[in-house]
Design a protein around this motif. Structure first.
Motif, PDB file in Angstrom:
ATOM      1  N   LEU A   7       0.817  -1.209   0.000  1.00  0.00           N
ATOM      2  CA  LEU A   7       0.000   0.000   0.000  1.00  0.00           C
ATOM      3  C   LEU A   7       0.853   1.262   0.000  1.00  0.00           C
ATOM      4  N   ALA A   8       0.436   2.239  -0.801  1.00  0.00           N
ATOM      5  CA  ALA A   8       1.120   3.533  -0.834  1.00  0.00           C
ATOM      6  C   ALA A   8       0.811   4.298   0.450  1.00  0.00           C
ATOM      7  N   LYS A  13      -2.539   6.656   5.113  1.00  0.00           N
ATOM      8  CA  LYS A  13      -2.852   7.738   6.054  1.00  0.00           C
ATOM      9  C   LYS A  13      -4.266   8.295   5.903  1.00  0.00           C
ATOM     10  N   VAL A  14      -5.035   7.766   4.957  1.00  0.00           N
ATOM     11  CA  VAL A  14      -6.419   8.216   4.776  1.00  0.00           C
ATOM     12  C   VAL A  14      -7.342   7.260   5.511  1.00  0.00           C
ATOM     13  N   PRO A  15      -8.072   7.740   6.522  1.00  0.00           N
ATOM     14  CA  PRO A  15      -8.963   6.840   7.266  1.00  0.00           C
ATOM     15  C   PRO A  15     -10.193   6.481   6.449  1.00  0.00           C
ATOM     16  N   PRO A  16     -10.827   5.350   6.739  1.00  0.00           N
ATOM     17  CA  PRO A  16     -12.089   5.019   6.082  1.00  0.00           C
ATOM     18  C   PRO A  16     -13.164   6.042   6.451  1.00  0.00           C
ATOM     19  N   PRO A 130      -9.248  14.073   3.051  1.00  0.00           N
ATOM     20  CA  PRO A 130      -8.616  12.980   2.310  1.00  0.00           C
ATOM     21  C   PRO A 130      -8.207  13.356   0.888  1.00  0.00           C
ATOM     22  N   ASN A 131      -8.990  14.198   0.211  1.00  0.00           N
ATOM     23  CA  ASN A 131      -8.586  14.631  -1.132  1.00  0.00           C
ATOM     24  C   ASN A 131      -7.279  15.398  -1.090  1.00  0.00           C
TER      25      ASN A 131
END
Length: 399
Positions: A7-8, A13-16, A130-131
């Motif tokens: 995984l990158a 670092k982006v949570p669900p 996240p974006n």
């Protein structure tokens, strides 16, 4: 095999999404009234559907140009000029995208360098941070407060500016609070952006859904057209969520950069949706349907705000979108516990406020984009739940 190592970091670092978890639970429960999903319960207005069908029957199923159909871009430019007095060249300053979601990512990825900061008032839509993070930028959240009707102030944004700040990302009418910014507050943001030479990404997807107030287009403010990426679309106002169509407007060099990334990611937005959207913007019958939906939301808005206040959940008056954001702190429960217990005990789905940022703690989002009668029943169930929780409080205190 250990897949985690593939995984990158940008994904790690982006949570669900805090929203999806509740939807996954309620999908397996019977008799649930959902005030959770931010989606119109209306079907797309008939003239728009018919335009899409006509395009299919005419065999218009090929790609369009990268920027979108010329006639759609002209219609978007004409609408913004007529409605808000802000003018864009449809050939070079309008880009048709796969919803506002794509437009927002294009803006972040095209202009934010690794480590640069984007200031985001919260509570905010769950994808904003996240974006920015997936573009390798740094989201910098600043709080808003119910005492200020969840409007961010220029002073708050000013305090968050650093030498690494690249842009400000705002979304009004707001999801999840329903807040609408006044011209005075927007001018404060414009002043900060101008003095610090910042871009502004302005998500105005709910611009038609306002009640008793005027929506102010940020790019129409003095000096802001040249530094604003205006984001709009058809999902909410026109009940076209599944058509996946949005747009970005801005200065030609900035839109050219976004178009370059759009070319490689997407090629072009869905062709049939584009033909349907032309009718959405140009048909008087479609316009009448939009106003009918807006009036229905307004009626539901008054019902849910009055009902929540009567239950004992203080709720400020939302003036846009289709969300109420009641304060659940009088129950003594945090947002997650309140939402989970309400779902499990009374089968009413709401979204915990902290899913939209830390300053949303103590609140929940209730979408009134569902039938009036369903809202009435949801309020009855919530009344039972709140009364029960408060009785539990009294018992604990008595002990």
């Amino acid at each position: 095999m250990e897949y985690e190592r593939f995984l990158a970091n940008r994904i790690r670092k982006v949570p669900p999404s805090g929203i999806r978890r509740f939807f996954d639970i309620l999908n397996d429960m019977p008799d649930v009234i959902s005030l959770g999903i931010g989606e119109p319960d209306f079907v797309t207005p008939r003239p728009i559907i018919e335009a899409g069908i006509a395009a299919l029957q005419a065999g218009k199923t090929a790609y369009t140009g990268n920027s979108g159909l010329p006639e759609l871009r002209r219609a978007i430019a004409e609408m913004l000029a007529t409605r808000y007095g802000v003018h864009y060249d449809p050939d070079t300053e309008v880009l048709v995208t796969v919803g506002v979601s794509e437009a927002l990512f294009l803006a972040a990825a095209s202009f934010v360098e690794s480590g640069e900061e984007v200031i985001i008032p919260e509570p905010c839509f769950v994808s904003y941070g996240p974006n920015v993070a997936m573009a390798e930028g740094v989201p910098v959240y600043v709080p808003t407060y119910v005492e200020h009707d969840f409007q961010v102030t220029g002073e708050t944004i000013e305090q968050a500016v650093t030498p690494r700040t690249k842009a400000i990302l705002i979304g009004y009418p707001n999801n999840p609070t329903g807040a609408v910014m006044t011209r005075e507050r927007l001018l404060e943001i414009a002043d900060v952006a101008q003095r610090h030479d910042l871009l502004v990404f302005s998500d105005e997807i709910y611009d038609r859904l306002v009640y008793g107030v005027e929506h102010i287009c940020f790019a129409a403010l003095p000096g802001m057209r040249e530094r604003t990426i205006h984001l709009g679309g058809f999902s909410k106002d026109y009940a076209m969520t599944g058509w996946r169509l949005g747009y970005a407007c801005g200065p030609a060099p900035l839109i050219a950069a976004m178009r370059k990334m759009h070319q490689y990611l997407i090629m072009s937005a869905p062709t049939i949706a584009q033909y349907a959207a032309i009718t959405a913007l140009t048909s008087p019958d479609a316009e009448a349907e939009v106003e009918r939906m807006r009036q229905s939301y307004d009626r539901r808005r008054r019902l849910i705000v009055d009902g929540l206040n009567a239950i004992g959940l203080p709720t400020f008056e939302p003036r846009g979108a289709f969300y109420a954001f009641p304060d659940i702190r009088p129950t003594g429960l945090d947002s997650e516990t309140f939402s989970m217990r309400l779902l499990q005990e009374e089968h009413v789905a709401v979204i915990p406020g902290n899913a939209f940022g830390a300053s949303g703690e103590g609140f929940v989002r209730c979408a009134y984009a569902t039938a009036y009668e369903q809202i009435e029943e949801a309020l009855n169930r919530m009344d039972r739940f709140v009364a029960r929780v408060k009785r539990e409080q009294r018992v604990r205190v008595a002990k």
